[in-house]
Design an enzyme around this catalytic site. Structure first.
Site, short mmCIF file in Angstrom:
data_model
loop_
_atom_site.label_atom_id
_atom_site.label_comp_id
_atom_site.label_asym_id
_atom_site.label_seq_id
_atom_site.Cartn_x
_atom_site.Cartn_y
_atom_site.Cartn_z
N ARG A 21 -3.08 -24.76 -0.35
CA ARG A 21 -3.36 -24.89 -1.79
C ARG A 21 -3.64 -22.70 -1.55
NH1 ARG A 21 -7.89 -28.88 -2.20
NH2 ARG A 21 -8.96 -27.31 -1.42
N HIS A 48 -3.08 2.99 -3.17
CA HIS A 48 -3.66 2.24 -2.18
C HIS A 48 -5.44 1.73 -3.71
CE1 HIS A 48 -3.93 2.78 1.91
NE2 HIS A 48 -3.06 4.04 1.31
N ASN A 87 0.89 -1.24 0.07
CA ASN A 87 -0.40 0.00 0.11
C ASN A 87 0.73 1.01 -0.32
OD1 ASN A 87 -3.13 -0.39 -0.58
ND2 ASN A 87 -3.42 -0.75 1.45
N ASP A 89 -6.06 -6.22 6.20
CA ASP A 89 -5.39 -7.38 5.07
C ASP A 89 -6.43 -8.43 5.75
OD1 ASP A 89 -4.01 -6.83 7.14
OD2 ASP A 89 -2.38 -7.65 5.52
N ASP A 92 -5.51 -2.53 -3.17
CA ASP A 92 -7.38 -2.57 -3.22
C ASP A 92 -7.14 -3.83 -4.22
OD1 ASP A 92 -7.88 -0.76 -1.69
OD2 ASP A 92 -8.91 0.18 -2.90
#
Length: 141
Positions: free
Chosen positions: A65, A15, A10, A45, A19
């Site tokens: 995974r 940003h 970020n 996050d 995003d």
């Protein structure tokens, strides 16, 4: 689940790139789970994934995974290039990764949702403390 080094992304790439990474991570997770599983963003996050009728081994398999798919993104460099128009070099220690803490529901125990989240958060903290990019089960599991 928590994205390792997300703040660096970020701060370094903006940003909008952050995003886009959150959206890409969401897509990665959804590719790794079943239709009956539920994914939610817990804040910033951090994400919560609920895997009904899943034993510890199954939860670790899904978590593995997810970690593998995040590694395959190689720091999300192509996504950042698409967002910013710039080629980026990301030091290995700053690459975006994921740490995962797992807690288990036991119908015979008297734990509710807050306690399950607290146990998963404690396991997540242990994953971060162990060097990030790994999976930890709650203590005693």
């Amino acid at each position: 689940m928590d994205l390792d080094n997300f703040k660096h992304y970020n701060d370094s790439f903006g940003h909008p790139a952050g995003d886009a990474i959150l959206a890409a991570f969401t897509r990665i997770v959804l590719l790794c789970v079943r239709d009956l599983d539920s994914l939610g963003r817990y804040g910033g996050d951090e994400f919560i994934l609920v895997l009904p009728a899943t034993n510890p081994e199954g939860a670790q398999l899904v978590a593995g995974r997810i970690l593998e798919k995040v590694k395959e993104m190689d720091g999300f460099k192509e996504l950042i290039k698409a967002e910013t128009g710039k080629n980026v070099v990301i030091a290995d220690g700053k690459k975006l990764g994921c740490s995962i803490g797992i807690s288990l529901y036991d119908p015979t125990a008297s734990r509710g949702i807050p306690e399950l989240i607290e146990a998963a958060d404690a396991a997540l903290y242990q994953a971060k403390k162990s060097g990030k990019g790994c999976i930890k089960l709650e203590a005693g599991a």
